[in-house]
Write a protein that holds these residues in place. Structure first.
Motif, PDB file in Angstrom:
ATOM      1  N   SER A 123       0.823  -1.208   0.000  1.00  0.00           N
ATOM      2  CA  SER A 123       0.000   0.000   0.000  1.00  0.00           C
ATOM      3  C   SER A 123       0.860   1.261   0.000  1.00  0.00           C
ATOM      4  O   SER A 123       1.900   1.332   0.673  1.00  0.00           O
ATOM      5  N   ALA A 124       0.397   2.277  -0.738  1.00  0.00           N
ATOM      6  CA  ALA A 124       1.082   3.571  -0.737  1.00  0.00           C
ATOM      7  C   ALA A 124       0.820   4.318   0.564  1.00  0.00           C
ATOM      8  O   ALA A 124       1.576   5.209   0.940  1.00  0.00           O
ATOM      9  N   GLU A 125      -0.253   3.957   1.247  1.00  0.00           N
ATOM     10  CA  GLU A 125      -0.589   4.596   2.508  1.00  0.00           C
ATOM     11  C   GLU A 125       0.081   3.859   3.671  1.00  0.00           C
ATOM     12  O   GLU A 125       0.364   2.668   3.581  1.00  0.00           O
ATOM     13  N   LYS A 126       0.305   4.586   4.737  1.00  0.00           N
ATOM     14  CA  LYS A 126       0.857   3.967   5.936  1.00  0.00           C
ATOM     15  C   LYS A 126      -0.269   3.216   6.634  1.00  0.00           C
ATOM     16  O   LYS A 126      -1.306   3.790   6.951  1.00  0.00           O
TER      17      LYS A 126
ATOM     18  N   GLY B 262     -20.222  -4.986  -9.501  1.00  0.00           N
ATOM     19  CA  GLY B 262     -20.112  -4.256  -8.249  1.00  0.00           C
ATOM     20  C   GLY B 262     -18.991  -4.813  -7.394  1.00  0.00           C
ATOM     21  O   GLY B 262     -18.649  -5.997  -7.471  1.00  0.00           O
ATOM     22  N   ALA B 263     -18.381  -3.942  -6.586  1.00  0.00           N
ATOM     23  CA  ALA B 263     -17.326  -4.346  -5.663  1.00  0.00           C
ATOM     24  C   ALA B 263     -17.468  -3.537  -4.383  1.00  0.00           C
ATOM     25  O   ALA B 263     -18.217  -2.551  -4.337  1.00  0.00           O
ATOM     26  N   THR B 264     -16.759  -3.948  -3.345  1.00  0.00           N
ATOM     27  CA  THR B 264     -16.807  -3.216  -2.081  1.00  0.00           C
ATOM     28  C   THR B 264     -15.646  -2.216  -2.051  1.00  0.00           C
ATOM     29  O   THR B 264     -15.656  -1.252  -2.805  1.00  0.00           O
ATOM     30  N   SER B 265     -14.648  -2.419  -1.220  1.00  0.00           N
ATOM     31  CA  SER B 265     -13.557  -1.447  -1.141  1.00  0.00           C
ATOM     32  C   SER B 265     -12.591  -1.608  -2.317  1.00  0.00           C
ATOM     33  O   SER B 265     -12.531  -2.654  -2.959  1.00  0.00           O
ATOM     34  N   PHE B 266     -11.829  -0.567  -2.562  1.00  0.00           N
ATOM     35  CA  PHE B 266     -10.909  -0.542  -3.704  1.00  0.00           C
ATOM     36  C   PHE B 266      -9.874  -1.664  -3.615  1.00  0.00           C
ATOM     37  O   PHE B 266      -9.431  -2.201  -4.636  1.00  0.00           O
ATOM     38  N   ASN B 267      -9.473  -2.019  -2.394  1.00  0.00           N
ATOM     39  CA  ASN B 267      -8.439  -3.032  -2.214  1.00  0.00           C
ATOM     40  C   ASN B 267      -8.988  -4.436  -1.990  1.00  0.00           C
ATOM     41  O   ASN B 267      -8.223  -5.376  -1.803  1.00  0.00           O
ATOM     42  N   ASN B 268     -10.301  -4.584  -2.018  1.00  0.00           N
ATOM     43  CA  ASN B 268     -10.880  -5.903  -1.793  1.00  0.00           C
ATOM     44  C   ASN B 268     -10.662  -6.803  -3.011  1.00  0.00           C
ATOM     45  O   ASN B 268     -10.585  -6.334  -4.144  1.00  0.00           O
ATOM     46  N   GLU B 269     -10.587  -8.103  -2.741  1.00  0.00           N
ATOM     47  CA  GLU B 269     -10.405  -9.068  -3.828  1.00  0.00           C
ATOM     48  C   GLU B 269     -11.496  -8.958  -4.890  1.00  0.00           C
ATOM     49  O   GLU B 269     -11.244  -9.251  -6.067  1.00  0.00           O
ATOM     50  N   ASN B 270     -12.710  -8.548  -4.471  1.00  0.00           N
ATOM     51  CA  ASN B 270     -13.782  -8.488  -5.461  1.00  0.00           C
ATOM     52  C   ASN B 270     -13.590  -7.339  -6.456  1.00  0.00           C
ATOM     53  O   ASN B 270     -14.304  -7.255  -7.451  1.00  0.00           O
ATOM     54  N   ARG B 271     -12.602  -6.454  -6.188  1.00  0.00           N
ATOM     55  CA  ARG B 271     -12.178  -5.492  -7.210  1.00  0.00           C
ATOM     56  C   ARG B 271     -10.838  -5.865  -7.821  1.00  0.00           C
ATOM     57  O   ARG B 271     -10.652  -5.825  -9.033  1.00  0.00           O
ATOM     58  N   THR B 272      -9.864  -6.253  -6.975  1.00  0.00           N
ATOM     59  CA  THR B 272      -8.512  -6.474  -7.490  1.00  0.00           C
ATOM     60  C   THR B 272      -8.434  -7.661  -8.448  1.00  0.00           C
ATOM     61  O   THR B 272      -7.699  -7.607  -9.442  1.00  0.00           O
ATOM     62  N   PHE B 273      -9.188  -8.725  -8.179  1.00  0.00           N
ATOM     63  CA  PHE B 273      -9.120  -9.879  -9.074  1.00  0.00           C
ATOM     64  C   PHE B 273      -9.661  -9.552 -10.473  1.00  0.00           C
ATOM     65  O   PHE B 273      -9.005  -9.842 -11.476  1.00  0.00           O
ATOM     66  N   PRO B 274     -10.861  -8.944 -10.583  1.00  0.00           N
ATOM     67  CA  PRO B 274     -11.302  -8.528 -11.914  1.00  0.00           C
ATOM     68  C   PRO B 274     -10.349  -7.507 -12.551  1.00  0.00           C
ATOM     69  O   PRO B 274     -10.162  -7.500 -13.779  1.00  0.00           O
ATOM     70  N   ALA B 275      -9.722  -6.662 -11.725  1.00  0.00           N
ATOM     71  CA  ALA B 275      -8.819  -5.646 -12.266  1.00  0.00           C
ATOM     72  C   ALA B 275      -7.601  -6.270 -12.936  1.00  0.00           C
ATOM     73  O   ALA B 275      -7.142  -5.779 -13.981  1.00  0.00           O
TER      74      ALA B 275
ATOM     75  N   PRO C  30     -16.566   0.127  -7.486  1.00  0.00           N
ATOM     76  CA  PRO C  30     -16.385  -0.127  -6.050  1.00  0.00           C
ATOM     77  C   PRO C  30     -17.240   0.812  -5.215  1.00  0.00           C
ATOM     78  O   PRO C  30     -17.829   1.773  -5.733  1.00  0.00           O
ATOM     79  N   GLY C  31     -17.328   0.531  -3.923  1.00  0.00           N
ATOM     80  CA  GLY C  31     -18.035   1.419  -3.016  1.00  0.00           C
ATOM     81  C   GLY C  31     -19.297   0.840  -2.409  1.00  0.00           C
ATOM     82  O   GLY C  31     -19.911   1.468  -1.538  1.00  0.00           O
ATOM     83  N   TYR C  32     -19.695  -0.363  -2.832  1.00  0.00           N
ATOM     84  CA  TYR C  32     -20.850  -1.005  -2.205  1.00  0.00           C
ATOM     85  C   TYR C  32     -20.470  -1.426  -0.785  1.00  0.00           C
ATOM     86  O   TYR C  32     -19.325  -1.769  -0.504  1.00  0.00           O
TER      87      TYR C  32
ATOM     88  N   LEU D  27      -3.014  -1.346  -7.103  1.00  0.00           N
ATOM     89  CA  LEU D  27      -3.772  -0.807  -5.975  1.00  0.00           C
ATOM     90  C   LEU D  27      -3.790   0.722  -5.943  1.00  0.00           C
ATOM     91  O   LEU D  27      -4.405   1.305  -5.045  1.00  0.00           O
ATOM     92  N   LYS D  28      -3.128   1.357  -6.899  1.00  0.00           N
ATOM     93  CA  LYS D  28      -3.078   2.817  -6.939  1.00  0.00           C
ATOM     94  C   LYS D  28      -4.238   3.355  -7.750  1.00  0.00           C
ATOM     95  O   LYS D  28      -4.348   3.077  -8.942  1.00  0.00           O
ATOM     96  N   PRO D  29      -5.140   4.120  -7.128  1.00  0.00           N
ATOM     97  CA  PRO D  29      -6.280   4.685  -7.891  1.00  0.00           C
ATOM     98  C   PRO D  29      -5.789   5.525  -9.055  1.00  0.00           C
ATOM     99  O   PRO D  29      -4.844   6.309  -8.913  1.00  0.00           O
ATOM    100  N   GLN D  30      -6.425   5.338 -10.185  1.00  0.00           N
ATOM    101  CA  GLN D  30      -6.006   6.066 -11.393  1.00  0.00           C
ATOM    102  C   GLN D  30      -6.639   7.446 -11.438  1.00  0.00           C
ATOM    103  O   GLN D  30      -7.735   7.630 -10.985  1.00  0.00           O
TER     104      GLN D  30
END
Length: 324
Positions: A93-96, A139-152, A166-168, A321-324
């Motif tokens: 993650s880019a964030e701490k 649909g996906a939940t958080s940006f870093n969740n597998e339900n977004r990262t795997f399709p990404a 994302p955001g559900y 994982l970096k938002p575009q």
């Protein structure tokens, strides 16, 4: 007068309440396992304390993970079902992030997992090959969740045409969005596919199971093709394997750092005994869920493997994982 540390585990736990934090909303796979598990965990803990579930969703599970590591009591009265992505997010993650999977004490995992990509009955995408030629929105939940990262990563490395929203707030909200036609599909664990809303949809032919994602084939859906079989480039394959490896940790359960050694040993022993309890396995089987125990040391090995990944793989994950 004896101090708390002089008590043996049975004396310490007798009459107490142990909290099992679930780092997700009620209704999902992690919650299903936890709520079925607590009475067997209580049964096998010395002193048979009351064990309760507390849901702390947020930040893809990291809200609960950070709370477990940094502010929960370290006396053995709190443990947590964490998210698999928590095993590597602090590395990339880019964030701490106020969580380090190498700092907590792993009790084990109740199963291995794999993911499925499903689409609604009237979606254009009905097969794995359709992913690369026909657009759809999921649909996906958080940006870093597998339900977004795997399709990404399917989009980025295999040419998928998936628009990911994302955001559900949870699985149930995405399910409603599918029914309303807001999205045409989602990625979810095979456990959720076979035991949640999707189980009745699958039985009634309302959804298509397009692909499965994981490092090994899930025999619960043996005829569904694996995304990994479509990855030919070695560098891309290393990335997919990095992302899918935490699925082997399934439902990882941890205790905070610095739990007294005898209590930590009691927690681990009770965790393993409860996971192997025939009544627990029978109860989960009724919900189409399975138990496959991994011990704490095996979770630690997965974490160590992730943290020793090649630099180019880690860099690719950071980009993902970096938002575009």
């Amino acid at each position: 007068m004896s101090t708390g540390h002089a008590e043996n585990p049975e004396e310490f736990y007798k009459g107490k309440t142990v909290t099992l934090i679930v780092s997700a909303s009620p209704g999902g796979g992690a919650d299903l396992y936890a709520r079925s598990f607590v009475k067997y965990f209580s049964k096998h803990l010395p002193g048979q304390p009351n064990v309760i579930v507390s849901n702390i969703p947020g930040a893809g599970g990291l809200a609960a993970a950070a709370q477990l590591q940094n502010s929960e009591p370290r006396d053995g009265t709190v443990v947590a079902v964490l998210q698999r992505n928590n095993l590597y997010l602090p590395l990339v993650s880019a964030e701490k992030i106020a969580f380090d999977p190498r700092a907590v004490s792993w009790l084990g995992s109740l199963n291995k997992e794999s993911y499925a990509l499903v689409t609604w009955q009237n979606a254009q995408v009905k097969t794995i090959d359709d992913l690369f030629t026909k657009p759809m929105t999921i649909g996906a939940t958080s940006f870093n969740n597998e339900n977004r990262t795997f399709p990404a990563i399917i989009n980025e490395y295999l040419g998928g045409k998936i628009d990911i929203v994302p955001g559900y707030k949870g699985n149930d909200e995405i399910a409603l969005a599918m029914e309303r036609g807001e999205v045409q599909g989602r990625a979810l664990t095979v456990t959720s596919l076979l035991s949640g809303n999707d189980a009745s949809w699958l039985r009634d032919g309302k959804i298509n199971v397009v692909a499965q994602m994981g490092v090994e084939r899930n025999q619960a859906i043996p005829n569904v093709p694996m995304i990994l079989d479509y990855v030919k480039d070695p560098k891309a394959k290393a990335l997919f394997e990095f992302m899918f490896l935490p699925l082997q940790a399934g439902r990882p359960v941890a205790a905070p750092p610095e739990v007294p050694a005898d209590r930590l040993e009691a927690l681990r022993t009770a965790f393993e005994a409860a996971a192997l309890d025939p009544e627990f396995k029978t109860e989960l089987a009724k919900q189409n869920a399975t138990v496959e125990l991994l011990k704490g040391e095996e979770i630690k090995d997965i974490v160590d493997k992730l943290y020793s990944a090649p630099e180019d793989v880690v860099a690719s994950v950071k980009t993902l994982l970096k938002p575009q």
